[in-house]
Design a protein around this motif. Structure first.
Motif, mmCIF file in Angstrom:
data_model
loop_
_atom_site.group_PDB
_atom_site.id
_atom_site.type_symbol
_atom_site.label_atom_id
_atom_site.label_comp_id
_atom_site.label_asym_id
_atom_site.label_seq_id
_atom_site.Cartn_x
_atom_site.Cartn_y
_atom_site.Cartn_z
ATOM 1 N N UNK A 112 112.434 97.449 97.356
ATOM 2 C CA UNK A 112 113.484 97.554 96.186
ATOM 3 C C UNK A 112 113.195 98.949 95.423
ATOM 4 N N UNK A 113 111.940 98.772 95.085
ATOM 5 C CA UNK A 113 111.633 100.046 94.119
ATOM 6 C C UNK A 113 111.793 101.271 94.907
ATOM 7 N N UNK A 114 111.573 101.526 96.190
ATOM 8 C CA UNK A 114 111.574 102.760 96.759
ATOM 9 C C UNK A 114 113.141 103.024 96.945
ATOM 10 N N UNK A 115 114.037 102.111 97.483
ATOM 11 C CA UNK A 115 115.554 102.229 97.412
ATOM 12 C C UNK A 115 116.036 102.718 96.095
ATOM 13 N N UNK A 116 115.581 102.126 94.914
ATOM 14 C CA UNK A 116 116.032 102.685 93.549
ATOM 15 C C UNK A 116 115.477 104.190 93.508
ATOM 16 N N UNK A 117 114.422 104.484 93.722
ATOM 17 C CA UNK A 117 113.944 105.887 93.843
ATOM 18 C C UNK A 117 114.820 106.827 94.768
ATOM 19 N N UNK A 118 115.109 106.444 95.873
ATOM 20 C CA UNK A 118 116.000 107.129 96.727
ATOM 21 C C UNK A 118 117.521 107.655 95.797
ATOM 22 N N UNK A 119 117.982 106.292 95.300
ATOM 23 C CA UNK A 119 119.188 106.548 94.480
ATOM 24 C C UNK A 119 118.957 107.413 93.465
ATOM 25 N N UNK A 161 106.051 106.995 99.256
ATOM 26 C CA UNK A 161 104.968 106.640 99.842
ATOM 27 C C UNK A 161 104.436 105.272 100.049
ATOM 28 N N UNK A 162 104.606 104.666 101.251
ATOM 29 C CA UNK A 162 104.480 103.426 101.514
ATOM 30 C C UNK A 162 103.812 102.928 102.668
ATOM 31 N N UNK A 163 103.261 101.647 102.655
ATOM 32 C CA UNK A 163 102.557 101.013 103.885
ATOM 33 C C UNK A 163 103.407 100.761 104.911
ATOM 34 N N UNK A 164 104.639 100.022 104.430
ATOM 35 C CA UNK A 164 105.720 99.496 105.632
ATOM 36 C C UNK A 164 106.497 100.548 106.007
ATOM 37 N N UNK A 165 106.492 101.167 106.942
ATOM 38 C CA UNK A 165 107.322 102.289 107.223
ATOM 39 C C UNK A 165 108.683 101.961 107.730
ATOM 40 N N UNK A 166 108.716 101.054 108.609
ATOM 41 C CA UNK A 166 110.137 100.744 109.240
ATOM 42 C C UNK A 166 111.316 100.264 108.621
ATOM 43 N N UNK A 167 111.042 99.307 107.734
ATOM 44 C CA UNK A 167 112.097 98.713 106.844
ATOM 45 C C UNK A 167 112.276 99.896 105.757
ATOM 46 N N UNK A 168 111.436 100.793 105.144
ATOM 47 C CA UNK A 168 111.630 101.637 104.399
ATOM 48 C C UNK A 168 112.745 102.578 105.042
ATOM 49 N N UNK A 169 112.310 103.119 106.135
ATOM 50 C CA UNK A 169 113.063 104.173 106.786
ATOM 51 C C UNK A 169 114.611 103.678 106.786
ATOM 52 N N UNK A 200 114.781 109.268 86.606
ATOM 53 C CA UNK A 200 115.668 110.520 86.804
ATOM 54 C C UNK A 200 115.381 111.609 85.959
ATOM 55 N N UNK A 201 114.481 111.322 85.011
ATOM 56 C CA UNK A 201 113.972 112.323 84.062
ATOM 57 C C UNK A 201 112.902 113.194 84.633
ATOM 58 N N UNK A 202 112.149 112.688 85.583
ATOM 59 C CA UNK A 202 111.209 113.548 86.274
ATOM 60 C C UNK A 202 111.955 114.189 87.407
ATOM 61 N N UNK A 203 112.740 113.492 88.128
ATOM 62 C CA UNK A 203 113.630 114.294 88.896
ATOM 63 C C UNK A 203 114.387 115.641 88.379
ATOM 64 N N UNK A 204 115.002 115.473 87.177
ATOM 65 C CA UNK A 204 115.505 116.605 86.594
ATOM 66 C C UNK A 204 114.452 117.838 86.253
ATOM 67 N N UNK A 205 113.482 117.669 86.188
ATOM 68 C CA UNK A 205 112.448 118.732 86.295
ATOM 69 C C UNK A 205 112.770 119.878 87.315
ATOM 70 N N UNK A 206 113.485 119.596 88.528
ATOM 71 C CA UNK A 206 113.674 120.447 89.650
ATOM 72 C C UNK A 206 112.906 120.777 90.469
ATOM 73 N N UNK A 207 111.828 119.992 90.564
ATOM 74 C CA UNK A 207 111.003 119.839 91.784
ATOM 75 C C UNK A 207 111.125 118.797 92.628
ATOM 76 N N UNK A 208 110.522 118.606 94.038
ATOM 77 C CA UNK A 208 110.737 117.511 94.744
ATOM 78 C C UNK A 208 109.718 116.497 93.981
ATOM 79 N N UNK A 209 110.241 115.162 93.960
ATOM 80 C CA UNK A 209 109.591 114.000 93.467
ATOM 81 C C UNK A 209 109.173 113.212 94.208
ATOM 82 N N UNK A 210 107.846 112.761 94.449
ATOM 83 C CA UNK A 210 107.245 111.655 95.544
ATOM 84 C C UNK A 210 106.802 110.456 94.680
ATOM 85 N N UNK A 211 107.468 109.292 94.934
ATOM 86 C CA UNK A 211 107.087 108.126 94.207
ATOM 87 C C UNK A 211 106.309 107.359 95.201
ATOM 88 N N UNK A 212 104.996 106.688 94.705
ATOM 89 C CA UNK A 212 104.361 105.948 95.100
ATOM 90 C C UNK A 212 103.827 104.639 94.451
#
Length: 313
Positions: free
Chosen positions: A279-286, A293-301, A238-250
């Motif tokens: 699990x971590x991608x879900x937390x990142x979305x929250x 950035x993921x290898x397994x697209x369907x479940x992530x979407x 959340x501290x990276x998100x608070x910088x005001x730019x879009x954030x990508x997590x890989x």
């Protein structure tokens, strides 16, 4: 299965190239959803990436089977990936460097075909020449992103190439190259130092004329960081998100997840890390991440849509 004519530069074959299906027009970044975290699908056209290296090599040796790579990229696209991240040089710790010419031989035919197929493409490169070649082949700047994991070692001319091309850029935190980054993990406060160094790299792009809204930040999980440092950054995304730019997590299938899930025989293999990645991608979305950035697209979407539904109420 439909076919389309081979896109320019897709190799010696000039006959039809298999694709998953036709789509009516080329997507742009502006067409992507804004009500949920985006999903970036990984397409490594390399012999040595940690998870899928060598998947698209021709049987005769080290030459790339571009048709197979394009088919895989379009499969990710039709599985729902918002962006396809194409890389021609492995960035895993210890990987050998690849020169611009070889990198371009690997990826440019794939990019051209993916653009023809309607995908928004991210090019994972640290080379300004490759970035410029990708920009030249894109239908327009809204169809392409440059994803440079060089961090503090960003090439001198990369910000200028991005600025002149009018594309978005993903600025990743890193302190070295594939050969040296894991020896540069000396932090006092990893979260504060990563944020400070990300701002340094970002400022180089701003000074070159790249608008702030076209700069995406990536905390660089796995780049010049120990496993515990990765976890600490994830706890404070959340501290990276608070910088005001879009954030990508890989984090997809990365080594620190293999260590977490290790059994008596050793770390979990990359293909067995997808549930932890999800699990971590879900937390990142929250936490407000712009994309994962993921290898397994369907479940992530599916997970990104579920998080968005909760957050919309």
């Amino acid at each position: 299965m439909d076919t389309m004519g081979a896109a320019p530069g897709t190799g010696p074959n000039t006959g039809p190239m298999s694709v998953v299906r036709r789509i009516p027009r080329k997507k742009t970044v502006g067409d992507l959803p804004t009500d949920r975290t985006l999903v970036m699908g990984v397409l490594n056209v390399t012999p040595d990436s940690f998870s899928d290296g060598g998947r698209f090599l021709a049987r005769a040796g080290t030459a790339v089977d571009h048709e197979s790579a394009v088919h895989a990229g379009l499969s990710l696209h039709y599985a729902g990936a918002d962006i396809i991240d194409v890389g021609g040089e492995s960035t895993r710790p210890g990987a050998q460097p690849v020169d611009e010419q070889e990198e371009q031989r690997r990826i440019l035919p794939v990019l051209e075909a993916l653009f023809t197929g309607g995908a928004v493409v991210s090019v994972d490169t640290r080379h300004p020449g490759t970035a410029a070649a990708a920009i030249e082949r894109a239908p327009g700047p809204e169809h392409l992103l440059i994803n440079d994991v060089s961090g503090l070692m960003t090439a001198e001319h990369m910000p200028q190439v991005v600025a002149e091309g009018g594309v978005r850029v993903i600025v990743t935190h890193n302190r070295g190259d594939a050969q040296t980054m894991q020896s540069r993990t000396d932090y006092v406060d990893v979260v504060a130092e990563v944020i400070g160094e990300l701002e340094q790299i970002r400022d180089r792009y701003r000074q070159a004329g790249v608008p702030a809204e076209r700069i995406i930040l990536d905390p660089g999980i796995g780049f010049a960081k120990t496993a515990e440092q990765n976890w600490e950054l994830l706890r404070h995304l959340d501290r990276v998100v608070s910088l005001g730019h879009p954030v990508l997590l890989g984090v997809s299938r990365k080594g620190f997840l293999g260590e977490l899930l290790a059994a008596s025989e050793g770390p979990r293999e990359p293909e067995g890390r997808d549930a932890a990645t999800l699990a971590l991608s879900t937390l990142a979305a929250q936490a407000g991440a712009w994309a994962v950035r993921v290898h397994d697209v369907g479940p992530t979407l599916d997970a990104m849509k579920a998080v968005a539904e909760i957050q919309s109420r």
